[in-house]
Structure formats: C-alpha cells, structure tokens
Design an enzyme around this catalytic site. Structure first.
Site, short mmCIF file in Angstrom:
data_model
loop_
_atom_site.label_atom_id
_atom_site.label_comp_id
_atom_site.label_asym_id
_atom_site.label_seq_id
_atom_site.Cartn_x
_atom_site.Cartn_y
_atom_site.Cartn_z
N SER A 1 4.37 -6.80 -4.57
CA SER A 1 5.32 -5.61 -4.75
C SER A 1 4.82 -4.50 -3.92
O SER A 1 4.07 -4.18 -3.21
CB SER A 1 5.19 -5.21 -6.19
OG SER A 1 4.12 -4.32 -6.44
N LYS A 2 5.77 -3.62 -3.79
CA LYS A 2 5.48 -2.17 -3.39
C LYS A 2 4.00 -1.67 -3.37
O LYS A 2 3.48 -0.97 -2.49
CB LYS A 2 6.56 -1.28 -3.54
CG LYS A 2 7.76 -1.20 -2.75
CD LYS A 2 7.92 -0.59 -1.60
CE LYS A 2 8.86 -1.11 -0.66
NZ LYS A 2 8.55 -1.11 0.49
#
Ligand code: GLU
Length: 533
Positions: free
Chosen positions: A259-260
């Site tokens: 994810s980010k």
C-alpha cells in the site's frame, strides 16, 4: 462446459478509478505475456460501471502507463477490434440483451426489497444463532404477473439471478489454485442489474468475457470469491466457462499488503523515480512467476516467449525494492548511450541546473548524515525554473557530451535519477561545493600538502602544451605525484576533493576531459584561495 478453442484470448480489465498500480500492472503483464507466448490475443477493457469513481483522466493515465510499460494490446480502446466497444459504459445494450435472455429463461427475477428492509433482515439473521445473512429470496416467489404490474407502476427494483435450488457445489480448476469447490447454498441470488439500470460488476464481467470470447481469466486473487458467482451467471446464460487463474497478493517487505505506506504504488511513480519500463516489467513478472526458479534477468522479449500459467505460484509475492533497484541497474548498464540520454533528459537537466546554481566561490557545506537527523544538512541549492529551462535547452543541444558521459557513470547508476548527484559537479563552473568531512580530511588536515599539490596540479593543467585529454593529464599527474614523493591515494584524493567536492565521484580524469580546461583551473584557484585564507 469449458471453452474448447485453442486460440488464447485474455484481457486486462482495469477500472478507471485511480492510477495503474503495481498489482494491476502485474496482472496486465501476466495477461500480455501469456497472450504473446501462446500467439493469442491480448484485450484491454475499461470497466467503468462505477460512475462516481471512474474518470476519463484515470483512463488516460492507465493507457499511458500501459504504453510506457510497453504492453501493447491487440483489441481495446484506441485500437478497436471485432468485439468492441471496449469500454463497459458503451456496452450497456449487451447487458440489457443478456438480462432479457435471463428473464425469458426464468433465471432472473425482479426484486423490490428496499435497502432498509434487507439491512433489517440481515441484522436480525445475524442476531439469531447460525443465522444466514444473505438475501432471503423474498421476491423470488412473487407471482410474475404481479411483479410485472409493480414494474409497470414504476416501483424501483433490481434484477437478481435465480440461483438453482438444487445446484451442487460450484467447482472449477483454477490454473494457479488448483481444484476449487464452493457450496452453492451460500450464494445469494446476486444482483445483476441495479435499480438505476446499471449492471453489477459480476454481471457485466461475465457478459463481456463471454461476448469477447475470453478463454482465460487471469486476475488478482481478490476476485477469487467472485468466481463461483460468475460461474453461476455463465451457466444461466449457457455460455462456456473460461479457465480461471488467480494471482496471489503482492506484499511489502514487512509482509503486509502493498500500500501507500510502502512508498510508490503507481506505475507512473516508478517512471518518475528513474526506473526503466523493461526493468519494471521484468521485476513485476517475477512476482509470483518464475522461468526456472533461478533466472532473474528476463527481458520482455524472453518473457513473451517463455511465460506460462503453470509456473505461477500461489505463494504471496514480496515486493523487494532493493531487488528492483539492482535489476534496474542491470538494465541501465545494457542501454545504448543514445537511449540513456533520451530517457535521462529530465535528470540531466536537473544535474546541469543544480551545478550551475552553486553559489560563487569555493564553499564548504556540512556532510549530510542520513543516520543522524540532528546533524546539520547542507543548504539546498536553489534551482530556479529559469535555470532549469536553460539547462534543459543545454541538454537538448549537447547530446554528444552526455553520450560521452554515460560510459563513465553507467556502473554507478541503479536508477536514472542517480545521475544527478554523480555529474552535477561537472557544471559547477569555477565554483566548488566542498563536502565538509572530505575537505577537512583531505585538504585541511595537519601536515596536509594540499596547497602544494593543488598549486602544482594547477600549473600543470594550465600549461597549454599538455593535451587536454584524459590519459595525458592523468599521466602527467602521476609523474608529478612521484616527483613530490607522495602516496597516490593522498595526492589524487586532494585533486578529487578540490574538483568534485568529495572523495566519491565517477572516474575523475575521464570526466575532466569533458570539461573546459580554463574552468577546471579556475576551480582549483578558488579552492587554493579558500585554503590560504
Ligand atoms: N475491473 C476489475 C478490477 O479492476 C477487474 C475484474 C476482473 O479482472 O475480472 O479489479
């Protein structure tokens, strides 16, 4: 019924609700490589049935990212094809026709339950022990004439699939996960068409995959639970069921879903950070697939020959950025100088601008220490837009210079943007940005003969009878070093720091040759002045 055609037809079906992220790119690559390796057809389909989150801009960003990766599609947006259009919202008639077919065969029925009613029933079922919280089939038993009257009266309704009551387990052989079996009893009478007339994902996907004659559905395993539902729709429509291959999740180095938090996640971010498309494709293809369990460098053309579904593993794949950096370096070293130059222009301009914006004179700047957040950091150089634009022009006008620089730096680049730090010193002009530690250790230290060395080197370099050419200058300096009875490490360390600011730089004399003699001499003068003051 299984599809029996030999001609592989696969698709990548992104929803334009955001950028093309790493997981999506891996799915696209696997489909593309599989099509290429089998002489099949790779289709790109835009799944934009979520009107709130889908945008034209996202679609363009995805197409651009695909193109940058080098993933060409045989059918799809901008190229067309015999089964178009390839954007779902342009295919609504096909879903309407499929729904008509299901209505006629008694496989679909209208449902008038409101969201509130369903939520209340679900909550009640969950409170009761063993209660099943899916749709309870209330509207399935409404008399068809009555239902027709309610529709005619304009009552809001969705269309549901009537899942056969006596359906045994839903089974399929996944090309990655092997034999899968899901009990049909727990499948809701899923919604096919929403009250606003738009198809649900499961319905549209089956219609499209069937109409586009998709033979293999290769997609992320987040869709695994949709597959038995989709098979029910295929069966109700009498369409052949394709082969499914579900790709495992991509995890960050910490074992959590990528994810980010892990940094860059979209393909464009990787492009902007100096990765090469072929390295990204190679790296992503190896997330969950292997050629032989050991080969790591698999250029796209090899991938397109060798890719096969049976070498996909269901083990989760770990995204190891250090490996990507290493791999990118391997691909950079393989580049033709001219192509490197073309790909690197943005960073070359940045290096030139950074170099040119160094404050006048010889400056000593603190040594950056990433390990110590309290350590003083060097003042960042202010690069103006104007300087950047001028630098870009310079880069554009001087391809030969950069083509000559490439062999000197290529071993030191893992990412294209690494070049900025490596060559900015070449554009300092008369100025010099001296790293504090190197300055103190090499030039200022007790007993240092730096002034003597630099004076001698300055005189040698300014002598026009000495050819301004790597070997000549280097040999002359070696001779000088011997005459002065100095250790080469110390002598050349002094020269390097005075010209590049620190002790780590690409091959010094090779790069000096590409600089202007008078400028180099003036730079030494500046350092001498600083040392004497
Ligand atoms: N549009 C879906 C997604 O972006 C793809 C679904 C599929 O491949 O079946 O996740």
């Amino acid at each position: 019924m299984t599809n029996t055609t030999n001609q592989v037809r696969v698709r990548f079906a992104p929803s334009p609700t955001g950028r093309l992220h790493i997981g999506g790119a891996r799915t696209a690559i696997d489909n593309w490589a599989f099509a290429r390796a089998t002489g099949g057809t790779f289709i790109l389909r835009i799944e934009d049935t979520d009107p709130e989150r889908s945008t034209e801009e996202n679609k363009q960003v995805i197409l651009r990212a695909m193109r940058w990766l080098g993933l060409d599609w045989d059918e799809g947006p901008e190229v067309g094809g015999p089964f178009g259009p390839y954007t779902q919202m342009e295919r609504t008639e096909t879903y309407a026709a499929a729904l008509e077919q299901l209505k006629a065969s008694g496989n679909a029925y209208p449902c008038f339950c409101t969201k509130e009613e369903i939520d209340a029933k679900r909550a009640k079922a969950q409170d009761e022990e063993g209660g099943y919280s899916g749709y309870d089939g209330t509207c399935r038993n409404i008399d068809p004439e009555q239902a027709a009257a309610r529709i005619a009266a304009g009552e809001p309704h969705v269309w549901r699939l009537a899942v056969p009551k006596d359906h045994g387990p839903i089974e399929f052989d996944d090309a990655v996960y092997g034999h899968m079996s899901f009990p049909a009893e727990v499948m809701d009478d899923l919604i096919l068409v929403r009250s606003d007339g738009t198809p649900t994902y499961n319905f549209a996907v089956v219609c499209d995959d069937a109409n586009m004659k998709i033979t293999h559905v290769v997609r992320g395993d987040d869709h695994l639970s949709n597959t038995p539902r989709q098979i029910l729709i295929y069966e109700a429509l009498g369409y052949p069921v394709p082969t499914f291959a579900h790709l495992s999740m991509i995890l960050g180095a910490d074992g959590k879903k990528l994810s980010k938090r892990h940094g860059a996640t979209s393909v464009e971010e990787y492009r902007d950070r100096g990765y090469l498309p072929e390295a990204v494709v190679n790296f992503l293809a190896l997330l969950g697939w292997s050629l032989d369990g050991e080969t790591t460098i698999i250029p796209p053309e090899v991938l397109c020959r060798e890719f096969s579904l049976d070498r996909i593993t269901k083990k989760d794949a770990i995204f190891d950025e250090a490996k990507l950096d290493w791999m990118n370096g391997v691909y950079i070293r393989e580049l033709e100088a001219q192509r490197w130059y073309e790909l690197s222009k943005t960073w070359l301009a940045k290096a030139v601008a950074l170099g040119r914006c160094v404050p006048a004179g010889a400056n000593v700047v603190p040594t950056p220490n990433p390990a110590d957040p309290n350590a003083p950091a060097p003042e960042p150089i202010q690069v103006t837009d104007e300087a950047l634009a001028e630098a870009a022009e310079f880069v554009e006008a001087n391809p030969e210079l950069f083509v000559k620089i490439f062999p000197q730096v290529r071993e030191r680049l893992n990412r294209l943007d690494d070049v900025v730090d490596k060559i900015a010193f070449m554009f300092w002009g008369k100025n010099c940005r001296l790293d504090q530690k190197s300055f103190q250790k090499q030039l200022q230290k007790e007993g240092s003969r730096a002034v003597e060395v630099l004076e001698a080197v300055r005189n040698l370099m300014s002598d026009e009878s000495l050819a301004w050419e790597c070997d000549a200058v280097q040999d002359a300096c070696k001779e000088l070093c011997a005459q002065m009875e100095m250790k080469p490490r110390v002598f050349f360390g002094n020269v390097r720091v005075a010209l590049c600011g620190n002790t780590v730089s690409p091959p010094l004399f090779e790069l000096l040759e590409l600089m202007d003699r008078a400028t180099v001499v003036a730079r030494i003068d500046g350092v001498l002045e600083l040392l004497r003051s």
